[in-house]
Design an enzyme around this catalytic site. Structure first.
Site, PDB file in Angstrom:
ATOM      1  CD  GLU A  27      31.541  35.039  29.143  1.00 32.35           C
ATOM      2  OE1 GLU A  27      32.323  34.473  28.271  1.00 32.35           O
ATOM      3  OE2 GLU A  27      30.949  36.082  28.817  1.00 32.35           O
ATOM      4  NE  ARG A  30      27.148  35.565  37.327  1.00 29.64           N
ATOM      5  CZ  ARG A  30      27.494  36.561  38.355  1.00 29.64           C
ATOM      6  NH1 ARG A  30      27.358  36.509  39.612  1.00 29.64           N
ATOM      7  NH2 ARG A  30      28.506  37.464  37.925  1.00 29.64           N
ATOM      8  N   GLY A  57      23.579  50.571  45.641  1.00 28.53           N
ATOM      9  CA  GLY A  57      24.278  51.865  45.696  1.00 28.53           C
ATOM     10  C   GLY A  57      25.772  51.770  45.391  1.00 28.53           C
ATOM     11  CD  GLU A  91      37.280  40.240  40.668  1.00 29.09           C
ATOM     12  OE1 GLU A  91      36.171  40.753  40.493  1.00 29.09           O
ATOM     13  OE2 GLU A  91      37.402  39.041  40.641  1.00 29.09           O
TER      14      GLU A  91
END
Length: 1022
Positions: A27, A30, A57, A91
């Site tokens: 937000e 990007r 997937g 991350e």
């Protein structure tokens, strides 16, 4: 490349899928900074992972974690709300884990947030963590929060990119960031892996064995058979890791380069010079000795590769106990012999390089057999059958790949495959033999000549002595290669294969083989008279044989003999001779009082020599004991004749013998030679070497008609009294000729060849010619002036091109920047009279006329007289001045010291307004490596040289340059010192002459352009 060894089989390193992983708060960035950065990375062809490219997937968290692990570099874009995302924080933790575990590069970017806010969790990060602590207030949850805080602190302490103050545009910032990323990635993979198969895993395993995080000194051995890829692996590791060390050195071919006198000491000197960045190191004792050098090594973190070690003494001298390296140093040793590693390398630090696995072998074979084509199913099946015989040896795969490259159809492939089945042996030599069998007959002969005699030889030399052809075919078939120094290179396996082929021509009788190089084999053939017409080449080292009496015609049956070398390796050293065969110098030292003792007593020719094969192209016979060649020998095919230290005389051959194809003759140290053998019909002669022929008195007058002659070496001919007019030489070596009185002018030859610019370049050495009469000195310097003017007036492009093509034999050991186009040294005390400005001492200031810098101006000629002390083995001279070029002259003093002197000069140009510009002229070696060797002299010498386009740094030679048109004076300062800059020599005189194109015709006709005429001309220009 090989598969993993047992010691490293369990190592698993992540296979890199992405170049860059981007971690960011969507937000915040990007659609702004992150999207722009992503686009810039893609433009640089960097495979970049961004979370909106997940395949359908995939589960988000596992996919992200895997992407992080398979990335080479992560960029963390910290923004105001980054800490509010647990996803981002997870991350971050995982990225830092990969950094610590796998050495992944991490670059933090601070976008609209200060590094301090991130480090201390202040501002918006404080608000975010207040919410996180409330959310994870349970004890197990708080552990996670603490990990996130710790990760933020660690990341903020990394060297990163601060964009919080928005200095400059965002585009500029992203461009700089991308460059940082490229530099990081380039550091990680600096070596070129193109064409290498199964290399990455092997490199990572070697890096793991090196324990790069340890501060201990670590030694790793790379062991395997020849041709398996040890050197390639070490090279990739070396280039990948070199940036992590303070100093690095890759010593290649240790086995080969350590052979010969002082070979291993030269290697150690090369290592120390490279590591310590000190070109003056020269130690030729078993121990280092110098505590200063040892101390410097102890404080240097080094990366060293010793390639192809085959002797424990090599390890002892190069990385033994006498050399201690700094903390964190790493040493890599490649060898075929595992036992050599036992003393220096622990067992679990030895990496065995094995053959390629099936898929890797198939890939490498296709790469060389099909080039860029995609293999069909049929060709793939053919390929599988081929590599079954190769067993994963990279060299064999490339060689056979080149063989199959010419197969255009399935039938061709099938035919070649059927040939393979005739050689079921698993040995690599049998595989390589197939490439040889596919050669044409003349190509086979070329290959065997190189394998048996010419490995390491200069290409031009090899072509000249044996007339070999087909070199390019051999290169295409991966049998040989050409080095950067234009020498023939051949892998050891291929080399051994070639010699095996010759040996198999007749295993029981060497006289039925085409080439003989082993002393025992040659001895057997000569002793038993078993030679046949099959024998083409012989190299015979007689140093360790029992005495052998040769009959009158020991070579009579060898009617196809092209090359004959007979030498004694004991008769070497002190004087580096003029003969280079293969990769080794054959050196000779002969002293008059020891000459008879040094005679080749192991070969008895008391019955004489009645014949030699008329087919000979190359004859080298060291210490030939007879006065002449056999009278019935017809040398019409002879290209090179070398008989150093022999008993030959003026009647070396009779008048009826035709040497019309002779290009090189060497009769160095022939103490009985009083006259030069008749070369009047040898119109192709290029090199004549008569070094140290102490009874030689005169040079015949017909030499002036030998218009192909370029190199004449008369150094050490102490009885020589007279030099006639000579053709236009590129090198005349006449040092150490104390009785030389008369030197004729070569003006006629020079003026007649005026259009042949390249002939005027060269070196002319009359050191220690103390009895030259005044006319001789005048002729020498007048010829030098002619040469300089011809070179100076040559077209710009021609001069530049020709300067790059200076004869390698003349300047092979001299740096390009130090090469002179014309260089003359002559015993004497006076500067040549064509130098218009002269002064006592080491400096001279000249007043330049108003129009001195005109389109007719060619440059300066400079002259210097040095006080006595000079060693003339490898002296350097230099001068600086930013003009077209300079001719320089130096007079040197008596007492030559065994050092490595050099000369330098600086020039300061001044205008009437006080503006000045100083330039430094490049140093100059007046002698080449094969010049006369006299360690001591008591006489002054004059040096003159000219170096076109050897300009001072930053010099601007634009003729419209306004500065030089305003220059009214110039001050030249000369200096002379040894190459180590430890000893200075006194400059006694110096002089300068301005060169102008309008003087050319006057000089060619022998007119006066000296002091008085030039002075008048300058006064007229004023």
């Amino acid at each position: 490349m090989a598969s993993s060894s047992s010691s490293a089989a369990a190592i698993s390193s992540p296979r890199r899928k992405y170049d860059v992983f981007l971690s960011f708060r969507g937000e915040d960035t990007r659609n702004t900074f992150t999207s722009h950065l992503h686009a810039a990375l893609l433009r640089k062809k960097l495979h970049t992972y961004i979370d909106d490219k997940l395949e359908r997937g995939d589960e988000i968290r596992p996919a992200l974690l895997e992407a992080i692990e398979k990335s080479r570099l992560s960029v963390i874009i910290f923004s105001k709300s980054y800490a509010s995302s647990t996803w981002c924080l997870d991350e971050l933790v995982h990225i830092l884990g990969c950094k610590e575990r796998d050495g992944q590069f991490v670059i933090p970017v601070f976008y609209n947030i200060s590094p301090q806010d991130v480090r201390k969790q202040q501002g918006s990060y404080a608000d975010a963590f207040a919410k996180l602590e409330e959310r994870f207030k349970l004890e197990e949850g708080m552990d996670k929060v603490l990990k996130w805080r710790d990760a933020l602190q660690k990341a903020a302490n990394l060297s990163g990119y601060d964009y919080s103050n928005k200095a400059g545009t965002e585009a500029d910032s992203i461009e700089k960031l991308v460059q940082v990323i490229l530099n990081k990635l380039d550091c990680k993979s600096s070596s070129n892996l193109k064409g290498l198969v199964e290399i990455e895993t092997k490199v990572e395993q070697i890096e793991w064995l090196l324990c790069l995080d340890s501060s201990d000194v670590c030694i790793v051995g790379i062991w395997g058979m020849g041709g398996i890829g040890k050197t390639t692996l070490a090279d990739v590791v070396y280039h990948r890791l070199s940036s992590k060390f303070e100093a690095c050195c890759f010593l290649k071919n240790v086995r080969e380069n350590s052979e010969g006198k002082d070979g291993i000491y030269n290697l150690r000197n090369e290592l120390l010079r490279e590591i310590l960045d000190d070109k003056n190191i020269n130690i030729k004792t078993p121990s280092i000795g110098s505590e200063l050098i040892k101390g410097r090594l102890r404080h240097t973190k080094v990366l060293i590769v010793l390639d192809d070690v085959n002797d424990s003494r090599q390890l002892e001298l190069l990385v033994g106990d006498d050399l201690e390296f700094g903390v964190g140093s790493r040493i890599i040793i490649t060898t075929r012999d595992r036992s050599l590693l036992d003393e220096k390398v622990v067992d679990d630090k030895i990496y065995e390089v094995k053959g390629l696995k099936h898929d890797g072998a198939l890939q490498l074979f296709h790469l060389h057999a099909l080039k860029n084509k995609s293999p069909t199913t049929v060709y793939t099946e053919f390929s599988r059958k081929v590599i079954h015989y190769i067993r994963g040896i990279p060299l064999a795969l490339k060689t056979l790949g080149a063989l199959f490259r010419r197969c255009d159809t399935e039938e061709d492939w099938d035919e070649e495959l059927n040939r393979l089945k005739k050689f079921p042996s698993e040995k690599v030599q049998n595989v390589l033999r197939l490439s040889y069998d596919g050669l044409e007959e003349n190509e086979k002969e070329c290959f065997l000549d190189i394998a048996c005699f010419l490995k390491g030889a200069d290409v031009y030399y090899a072509k000249r002595i044996l007339g070999i052809r087909g070199i390019q075919i051999l290169i295409d078939k991966s049998l040989i290669s050409i080095s950067e120094t234009n020498c023939l290179e051949m892998h050891d396996l291929v080399h051994e294969m070639g010699r095996t082929i010759v040996h198999e021509q007749c295993k029981d009788e060497p006289g039925k083989r085409s080439r003989l190089w082993a002393a025992d084999d040659v001895y057997h053939v000569l002793e038993n008279d078993t030679g046949t017409s099959t024998v083409q080449c012989i190299s015979f080292d007689t140093s360790n044989i029992t005495p052998l009496e040769l009959c009158g015609s020991p070579f009579e049956k060898m009617s196809n003999l092209r090359l004959l070398i007979i030498h004694d390796s004991r008769r070497r050293l002190m004087h580096k001779g003029f003969f280079k065969f293969g990769a080794k110098w054959m050196q000779q030292v002969y002293h008059a009082d020891l000459f008879d003792k040094l005679n080749n007593n192991n070969l008895d020719l008391s019955q004489g020599l009645q014949s030699l094969p008329n087919s000979l192209r190359y004859l080298y016979w060291q210490g030939y004991p007879l006065k002449s060649l056999p009278s019935n020998f017809s040398p019409q095919n002879l290209v090179e004749l070398r008989m150093p230290g022999s008993f030959v005389g003026a009647e070396l051959w009779s008048k009826i013998q035709n040497l019309g194809n002779l290009k090189v003759i060497e009769l160095s140290f022939c103490m009985h030679l009083t006259e030069v053998p008749d070369l009047s019909r040898s119109k192709k002669i290029e090199h004549i070497v008569l070094y140290a022929c102490k009874r030689l008195v005169r040079i015949p007058s017909y030499f002036k008609d030998l218009d192909k002659l370029r190199w004449l070496n008369l150094g050490g001919c102490s009885s020589l009294e007279f030099l006639p007019e000579l053709p236009v030489l590129c090198c005349l070596e006449a040092s150490g000729c104390p009785n030389l009185k008369t030197v004729s002018s070569s003006r006629n030859s020079l003026t007649q060849a005026w259009d042949k610019y390249e002939l005027f370049r060269g070196r002319f050495n009359f050191v220690d010619c103390r009895n030259l009469d005044e006319n001789a000195r005048t002729n020498i310097m007048a010829d030098t002036q002619l040469r300089i003017m011809r070179v100076a007036t040559g077209p710009l492009k021609t001069q530049q091109h020709k300067e790059e093509e200076i004869v390698m034999e003349m300047t092979s050991s001299i740096p390009t920047s130090c090469r002179a186009l014309v260089s003359t040294v002559c015993a004497g005390n006076e500067i040549p009279n064509w130098f218009c400005h002269q002064n006592e001492g080491s400096s001279i200031t000249i007043k330049l006329p108003r129009n001195w810098y005109c389109t007719d101006f060619l440059g300066f000629a400079l002259s210097v007289v040095l006080d006595r002390q000079l060693y003339y083995g490898d002296m350097m001279l230099g001068c600086s001045c930013n003009f077209l070029g300079f001719a320089l002259s130096v007079v040197l003093p008596p007492q030559f010291y065994h050092t490595d002197p050099m000369f330098g000069c600086s020039c300061n140009f001044k205008t009437n307004s006080g503006e000045s510009h100083k330039t430094i002229y490049p140093s100059h070696y007046p002698f080449n490596e094969k010049g006369g060797v006299v360690a001591y002299s008591e006489f002054n010498h004059v040096f003159v040289w000219y170096s076109a386009f050897a300009l001072g740094e930053g010099a601007n030679l634009n003729r419209s340059n306004s500065f030089y048109k305003l220059v009214t004076g110039a001050c030249f300062e000369f200096n002379a010192m040894d190459a180590y800059r430890l000893r200075r020599f006194e400059v006694k005189k110096c002089g300068i002459s301005l060169l102008y194109a309008e003087d050319v015709e006057t000089i060619k006709s022998g007119g006066n352009t000296g002091w008085s005429s030039q002075k008048k001309k300058l006064e007229m220009k004023n």
